[in-house]
Design an enzyme around this catalytic site. Structure first.
Site, mmCIF file in Angstrom:
data_model
loop_
_atom_site.group_PDB
_atom_site.id
_atom_site.type_symbol
_atom_site.label_atom_id
_atom_site.label_comp_id
_atom_site.label_asym_id
_atom_site.label_seq_id
_atom_site.Cartn_x
_atom_site.Cartn_y
_atom_site.Cartn_z
ATOM 1 C CE LYS A 55 -3.078 -1.728 3.137
ATOM 2 N NZ LYS A 55 -4.312 -2.191 3.709
ATOM 3 C CD GLN B 207 -3.848 -4.530 6.671
ATOM 4 O OE1 GLN B 207 -3.913 -3.514 5.994
ATOM 5 N NE2 GLN B 207 -4.231 -5.701 6.219
ATOM 6 C CG ASP C 288 -10.278 0.011 5.192
ATOM 7 O OD1 ASP C 288 -10.074 -0.517 4.083
ATOM 8 O OD2 ASP C 288 -9.547 -0.162 6.188
#
Ligand code: GUN
Length: 316
Positions: free
Chosen positions: A73, A117, A140
């Site tokens: 990422k 995460q 997200d």
């Protein structure tokens, strides 16, 4: 989506078959195109806003798959012309310490998107942490505010993997209106938001899961199958209506024929399903590359919105 893999379709024996190749949905190529469009938008943003768009990723602990994903990422964020901020906390960090990091990122004007995460260590409550993220930086799409926006048709952030699946579906099929869609899996990250997205496209949606009776029969009705269960090669060719479009979200590492080696397979038995399906995503090279590309897209949307600048996300 946890693992990304550099293996390309060039290595696939299926490339020898023109029949199968025409049925392949090349997520790797689509993701590359999307990243290019995001990079253009990022350059335009920097000119207009006088700063780079910024994505912060928070990793707690040393889970190897998460480390690979976070590194990837960071690299792709920088390659797209955005600023990448990485915050690594030890596996024994407390929930309060993590919440303090999230609060600081919420308040930081250089940070447009925040991603914590998952999974988090068991002693930290994921829902508490997700709830602490400013919904306008929740790239997200996991915050209940964004979940609610998706469910009610309001603009908001949509989880990256299902949005990537939808992009691939619309690219292949055009309008999805009236199609029968079966989503296998009911996770908050993929199954549930996927079902909402397909419903918003006027599909007739069935969400199947581990307790579904006669799953094969349910899947046989589908024009669109999205498999997101985490069970290697579970969906078989004789479950598939001829011509159906099959999206395989699974990434499972299984023992390879060669002693001591492993290989990646999806939730779909590619060898049999690719004979019946009209179109299918391979593993690797299908849905996997889409997740980070969509994350960068969501971060771009966040940046323009946070800076009060107009932006047409549909043009991406
Ligand atoms: N872990 C696996 N997939 C994801 C994802 O899409 N977002 C976050 N935050 N964690 C993940």
């Amino acid at each position: 989506m946890i693992v990304t893999d550099a293996t390309t379709l060039v290595d696939s024996p299926l490339n020898d078959s023109p029949l199968v190749e025409s049925r392949l949905i090349d997520g790797k190529a689509f993701a590359e195109g999307l990243r290019g469009r995001v990079a253009n938008a990022a350059a335009a943003f920097s000119d207009k806003a006088g700063r780079k768009a910024g994505l912060a990723v928070v990793l707690v602990g040393e889970d190897p798959a998460s480390q690979v994903y976070v590194r990837s990422k960071g690299k792709q964020t920088v390659a797209s012309g955005m600023a990448s901020f990485e915050h690594k906390l030890p596996a024994d960090a407390t929930e309060a310490e993590l919440l303090a990091v999230v609060e600081a990122l919420n308040a930081d004007p250089a940070v447009d998107g925040i991603l914590v995460q998952l999974p988090l260590p068991a002693h930290i409550d994921e829902q508490v942490v997700i709830a602490a993220i400013n919904p306008d930086k929740d790239v997200d799409g996991f915050h209940v505010v964004n979940v609610g926006r998706l469910a009610t048709g309001l603009p908001g952030f949509v989880p990256c993997t299902p949005l990537g699946c939808l992009m691939l579906l619309k690219d292949r099929l055009g309008s999805l209106s009236g199609l029968d869609a079966v989503v296998i899996g009911r996770s908050n990250i993929v199954g549930k938001p996927m079902a909402q997205l397909l419903l918003a496209e006027s599909c007739t949606v069935t969400v199947a899961h581990s307790r579904t009776k006669d799953l094969a029969e349910v899947v046989r009705r589908a024009d669109i199958v999205v498999a997101a269960v985490g069970r290697p090669e579970m969906v078989k060719g004789d479950w598939i209506k001829p011509g159906a479009t099959v999206i395989d979200v699974g990434i499972n590492r299984v023992p390879a024929a060669e002693e001591g080696k492993t290989r990646l397979v999806g939730d779909v038995d590619f060898a049999s399903v690719s004979q019946t399906a009209g179109a299918i995503t391979p593993v690797p090279g299908g849905v996997g590359p889409m997740t980070i590309a969509v994350l960068l897209r969501n971060t771009m949307v966040a940046a323009y919105r946070n800076a009060g600048l107009a932006f047409d996300a549909d043009a991406l």
